[in-house]
Write a protein that holds these residues in place. Structure first.
Motif, PDB file in Angstrom:
ATOM      1  N   VAL A 118       1.600  -4.723 -11.673  1.00  0.00           N
ATOM      2  CA  VAL A 118       1.499  -6.162 -11.595  1.00  0.00           C
ATOM      3  C   VAL A 118      -0.051  -6.861 -11.455  1.00  0.00           C
ATOM      4  N   GLY A 119      -1.055  -5.722 -11.277  1.00  0.00           N
ATOM      5  CA  GLY A 119      -2.318  -6.131 -11.038  1.00  0.00           C
ATOM      6  C   GLY A 119      -3.200  -4.904 -11.342  1.00  0.00           C
ATOM      7  N   LYS A 120      -4.552  -5.151 -11.339  1.00  0.00           N
ATOM      8  CA  LYS A 120      -5.594  -4.471 -11.704  1.00  0.00           C
ATOM      9  C   LYS A 120      -5.863  -3.126 -10.916  1.00  0.00           C
ATOM     10  N   ASN A 121      -5.796  -3.274  -9.598  1.00  0.00           N
ATOM     11  CA  ASN A 121      -6.154  -2.099  -8.852  1.00  0.00           C
ATOM     12  C   ASN A 121      -4.983  -1.582  -7.803  1.00  0.00           C
ATOM     13  N   THR A 122      -5.335  -0.840  -6.767  1.00  0.00           N
ATOM     14  CA  THR A 122      -4.366  -0.352  -6.087  1.00  0.00           C
ATOM     15  C   THR A 122      -3.933  -1.612  -4.868  1.00  0.00           C
ATOM     16  N   LEU A 123      -5.071  -2.369  -4.728  1.00  0.00           N
ATOM     17  CA  LEU A 123      -4.485  -3.452  -3.597  1.00  0.00           C
ATOM     18  C   LEU A 123      -3.285  -4.425  -3.910  1.00  0.00           C
ATOM     19  N   PRO A 124      -3.296  -5.090  -5.202  1.00  0.00           N
ATOM     20  CA  PRO A 124      -2.254  -5.959  -5.509  1.00  0.00           C
ATOM     21  C   PRO A 124      -0.951  -5.225  -5.894  1.00  0.00           C
ATOM     22  N   ASN A 125      -1.232  -3.975  -6.470  1.00  0.00           N
ATOM     23  CA  ASN A 125       0.387  -3.400  -6.557  1.00  0.00           C
ATOM     24  C   ASN A 125       0.881  -2.849  -5.092  1.00  0.00           C
ATOM     25  N   LEU A 126       0.118  -2.361  -4.220  1.00  0.00           N
ATOM     26  CA  LEU A 126       0.674  -1.934  -3.079  1.00  0.00           C
ATOM     27  C   LEU A 126       1.035  -3.268  -2.279  1.00  0.00           C
ATOM     28  N   LEU A 127       0.229  -4.200  -2.261  1.00  0.00           N
ATOM     29  CA  LEU A 127       0.720  -5.553  -1.716  1.00  0.00           C
ATOM     30  C   LEU A 127       2.022  -5.923  -2.393  1.00  0.00           C
ATOM     31  N   ALA A 128       2.584  -6.089  -3.438  1.00  0.00           N
ATOM     32  CA  ALA A 128       3.578  -6.520  -4.071  1.00  0.00           C
ATOM     33  C   ALA A 128       4.592  -5.551  -3.443  1.00  0.00           C
ATOM     34  N   LEU A 129       4.492  -4.305  -3.340  1.00  0.00           N
ATOM     35  CA  LEU A 129       5.437  -3.377  -2.830  1.00  0.00           C
ATOM     36  C   LEU A 129       5.643  -3.667  -1.217  1.00  0.00           C
ATOM     37  N   LEU A 130       4.611  -3.749  -0.498  1.00  0.00           N
ATOM     38  CA  LEU A 130       4.795  -3.811   0.682  1.00  0.00           C
ATOM     39  C   LEU A 130       5.141  -5.409   1.569  1.00  0.00           C
ATOM     40  N   THR A 131       4.473  -6.377   0.776  1.00  0.00           N
ATOM     41  CA  THR A 131       4.606  -7.566   1.263  1.00  0.00           C
ATOM     42  C   THR A 131       5.470  -8.832   0.248  1.00  0.00           C
ATOM     43  N   GLY A 132       5.631  -8.242  -0.832  1.00  0.00           N
ATOM     44  CA  GLY A 132       6.224  -9.050  -1.936  1.00  0.00           C
ATOM     45  C   GLY A 132       5.403 -10.082  -2.411  1.00  0.00           C
ATOM     46  N   ASN A 133       4.017  -9.935  -2.255  1.00  0.00           N
ATOM     47  CA  ASN A 133       3.121 -10.954  -2.804  1.00  0.00           C
ATOM     48  C   ASN A 133       1.669 -10.225  -2.990  1.00  0.00           C
ATOM     49  N   ALA A 134       1.401 -10.256  -4.178  1.00  0.00           N
ATOM     50  CA  ALA A 134       0.187  -9.738  -4.748  1.00  0.00           C
ATOM     51  C   ALA A 134      -1.220 -10.312  -3.982  1.00  0.00           C
ATOM     52  N   GLU A 135      -0.998 -11.547  -3.759  1.00  0.00           N
ATOM     53  CA  GLU A 135      -2.046 -12.165  -2.974  1.00  0.00           C
ATOM     54  C   GLU A 135      -3.461 -12.347  -4.041  1.00  0.00           C
ATOM     55  N   PHE A 151       7.580  -5.682  -7.580  1.00  0.00           N
ATOM     56  CA  PHE A 151       8.206  -6.729  -6.569  1.00  0.00           C
ATOM     57  C   PHE A 151       9.523  -6.394  -6.430  1.00  0.00           C
ATOM     58  N   ASP A 152      10.193  -5.680  -7.371  1.00  0.00           N
ATOM     59  CA  ASP A 152      11.766  -5.302  -7.251  1.00  0.00           C
ATOM     60  C   ASP A 152      11.713  -4.145  -6.380  1.00  0.00           C
ATOM     61  N   LEU A 153      10.666  -3.337  -6.389  1.00  0.00           N
ATOM     62  CA  LEU A 153      10.918  -2.206  -5.227  1.00  0.00           C
ATOM     63  C   LEU A 153      10.749  -2.974  -3.727  1.00  0.00           C
ATOM     64  N   HIS A 154      10.045  -3.954  -3.719  1.00  0.00           N
ATOM     65  CA  HIS A 154       9.733  -4.552  -2.378  1.00  0.00           C
ATOM     66  C   HIS A 154      11.347  -4.932  -2.035  1.00  0.00           C
ATOM     67  N   LEU A 155      11.957  -5.419  -2.908  1.00  0.00           N
ATOM     68  CA  LEU A 155      13.441  -5.970  -2.431  1.00  0.00           C
ATOM     69  C   LEU A 155      14.477  -4.815  -2.430  1.00  0.00           C
ATOM     70  N   THR A 156      14.087  -3.625  -3.190  1.00  0.00           N
ATOM     71  CA  THR A 156      15.085  -2.538  -2.876  1.00  0.00           C
ATOM     72  C   THR A 156      14.574  -2.061  -1.403  1.00  0.00           C
ATOM     73  N   LEU A 157      13.412  -1.946  -0.836  1.00  0.00           N
ATOM     74  CA  LEU A 157      13.062  -1.655   0.556  1.00  0.00           C
ATOM     75  C   LEU A 157      14.001  -2.632   1.522  1.00  0.00           C
TER      76      LEU A 157
END
Length: 597
Positions: A186-203, A413-419
């Motif tokens: 969902v984003g260029k590097n690690t930060l947006p993709n992990l933020l989407a997973l951990l917070t539900g928002n790529a910021e 984002f789906d994975l965030h909701l799976t958690l």
């Protein structure tokens, strides 16, 4: 989503297996073990080895010391610092107090009070169980509160896993493992993709505004591990590279320790104290050991310490082998497999939901510059989910949905909701979820334990046009159009430099050559506006320095106007040496510094 061949000729001509040199061939002079009776760690000195080493020195004795590594809480940036206690004598058998998490040891050959030679230095980590109660049997709610373990391998695509890590890939084909083959970044590097997973928002806006560089900003976000903590879980987070850590690369990091067990300061200390060795583009050896092994030993200890005491949530992310070299994964295959086999043998997978995933595929280098499939490879990272036998028996519908979802479009984002779903496993639909839990950047995203729509598009999965791999493309052959679009792209880039007041810092661009331009084939739509708007993916070189870019743009054929987001440009080669005049990670992608020589 086009099918990809991991072994296509354009990739395999650059492919070769790599091997890593051992960090040390010395035997361990100091070792750590866990005393199961006392439930404490013990550090021992190998007296036989010490005797052999001291033979080289007349009348010498062994002197070993230890220093406690900690978090310097009063530092301006605690994530970028560490504390080191005064040296204390290390006895032949030292019972480690439960207040100590990390130590650094040194052993010298000494004669009287004179240190003759440093024989060995090392470091040890201890996941201490500080729970006030102790249970001999697994918690009764093991099936309602399963362990959740996330094992991350940076910059690893579905294609490269098959090419580079066939042993790991074979392990991940075992019963209970499901591969989300349509998992899209969902984003260029690690930060947006992990933020989407951990917070539900790529910021996205916060990144563009540089908010992550402000002290304390990262702490204010709402992380999924906080919710697991509230539900009685012990939490852990670790990465194996200090310099390119997810929350610290060009950013300030956490002011307060974010989880119960946090590896960050230990790794920062080791990269400072020890002699390091680089291979595959990153720090590879920390003294005598692989940085990767420190991380996955940390994961092992974390799961062991609470196996019969409390449910655990842990995320363990590795950059060392794979971030800087797409061939580095070939050297990781056997090492990672051995850890997966060990975790399996120790029974960790029996009560755990385990995810083996990546943030994105390889973003630059030969896979992106020399291969058309590199565009898709970057966008389709690995994503495997393991569910244990009891879960498959108790929640057959969830498992059936996982099977179906393997071939449907999904995102972090789906994975965030799976958690979130793992904390309320009896939920039967997304209607059972509190609206507050919904991913703020994707209102239509959902848990992977519910069936995803078969005709889902990228917008519905929270995936922007730039990263979407669902739409097939065809190569444009109209050279007049290609040059016209490419020149407009470069003009927009120069305008962007002016609008952001970067012209004194960064060089203007001139178009050198267009490598190719692909047109995205739009869905059937009879509207006039859709006929006029075309989405192109343009790959081109600019001067100075023959910078290699890829842009996703919209072109209006009637007005001959172009729309693009310059901040979303992809740079297809390493740009570190060209962009040292700025700390902004977004600007670094497209700034060719005037100070560069």
């Amino acid at each position: 989503m086009p099918e990809m061949n991991p072994f296509s000729v354009d990739i395999m001509k650059f492919f070769k297996r790599k091997h890593f040199g051992k960090c040390s061939t010395d035997k361990d002079l100091v070792v750590s073990e866990f005393d199961t009776d006392l439930r404490q760690y013990r550090i021992k000195v190998d007296e036989n080895l010490a005797e052999q080493l001291l033979k080289k020195f007349d009348n010498a004795t062994l002197k070993c010391t230890y220093q406690v590594i900690g978090r310097k809480k009063k530092s301006s940036f605690p994530d970028k610092d560490f504390s080191l206690s005064n040296a204390e004598h290390l006895s032949q058998s030292f019972l480690v107090p439960k207040t100590i998490d990390f130590i650094f040891t040194e052993c010298h050959a000494v004669r009287e009070k004179t240190e003759l030679k440093l024989l060995q230095k090392d470091a040890f980590l201890f996941v201490q169980n500080r729970l006030k109660h102790r249970q001999k049997d697994p918690p009764s709610d093991v099936e309602s509160k399963p362990n959740v373990i996330i094992l991350g391998i940076d910059s690893t695509s579905r294609m490269n896993l098959r090419r580079s890590m066939p042993k790991v890939h074979k392990f991940l084909q075992k019963p209970g493992w499901f591969e989300m083959q349509g998992y899209n970044e969902v984003g260029k590097n690690t930060l947006p993709n992990l933020l989407a997973l951990l917070t539900g928002n790529a910021e996205k806006k916060a990144q563009l505004n540089g908010q992550f560089r402000r002290s304390g900003f990262i702490d204010k976000l709402k992380y999924i591990w906080q919710l697991f903590k509230q539900n009685g879980y012990m939490t852990a987070f670790g990465e194996d590279c200090g310099k390119i850590n997810t929350f610290n690369n060009h950013n300030s990091g956490f002011e307060k320790q974010p989880v119960d067990y946090y590896l960050r300061n230990f790794i920062v200390a080791l990269e400072t104290i020890f002699k390091t060795r680089r291979q595959f583009g990153n720090v590879f050896c920390l003294g005598r050991k692989l940085s990767f092994k420190y991380l996955f030993d940390f994961a092992k200890q974390f799961m062991q310490r609470f196996q019969n005491a409390a449910p655990v949530f842990g995320i363990f992310w590795s950059n060392s082998f794979t971030h800087g070299d797409f061939l580095g994964a070939t050297a990781l295959d056997q090492v990672f497999l051995e850890y997966l086999l060990l975790y399996d043998k120790l029974g960790f997978f029996d009560r755990s939901i385990v995810m083996v995933l990546s943030d994105h595929g390889y973003r630059y280098g030969v896979t992106r510059q020399r291969s058309k499939s590199g565009y898709l490879e970057e966008r389709l990272p690995i994503m495997f989910i393991h569910v244990p036998p009891w879960f498959r028996k108790r929640y057959p519908q969830h498992v059936e949905n996982l099977k179906i979802n393997q071939n449907r479009l999904s995102s972090s984002f789906d994975l965030h909701l799976t958690l979130h779903h793992l904390l309320q496993l009896n939920a039967t639909s997304m209607a059972d979820f509190s609206p507050k839990l919904q991913s703020s950047q994707c209102k239509s995203c959902q848990s992977l334990f519910f069936q995803l729509p078969y005709d889902r598009n990228c917008f519905q999965a929270g995936i922007g046009e730039k990263w979407c791999s669902c739409e097939p493309t065809e190569t444009e052959t109209n050279q007049v159009l290609i040059r016209k679009v490419a020149r407009e792209v470069v003009r927009h880039m120069n305008e962007h430099l002016r609008s952001r007041n970067l012209t004194k810092l960064c060089n203007n661009y001139t178009l050198k050559k267009v490598l190719y331009m692909d047109s995205k084939l739009a869905p059937n739509d009879d509207s006039l506006e859709n006929d006029q708007l075309h989405t192109y993916i343009v790959t081109f070189d600019t001067n100075p320095t023959s910078a290699h870019f890829e842009a996703t743009v919209q072109w209006n054929t009637e007005k001959e106007t172009l729309t693009m987001n310059v901040d979303e440009l992809s740079r297809l080669e390493s740009y570190e040496k060209y962009s040292k005049c700025t700390r902004d990670p977004i600007v670094k992608k497209y700034c060719i510094c005037k100070s560069f020589k």
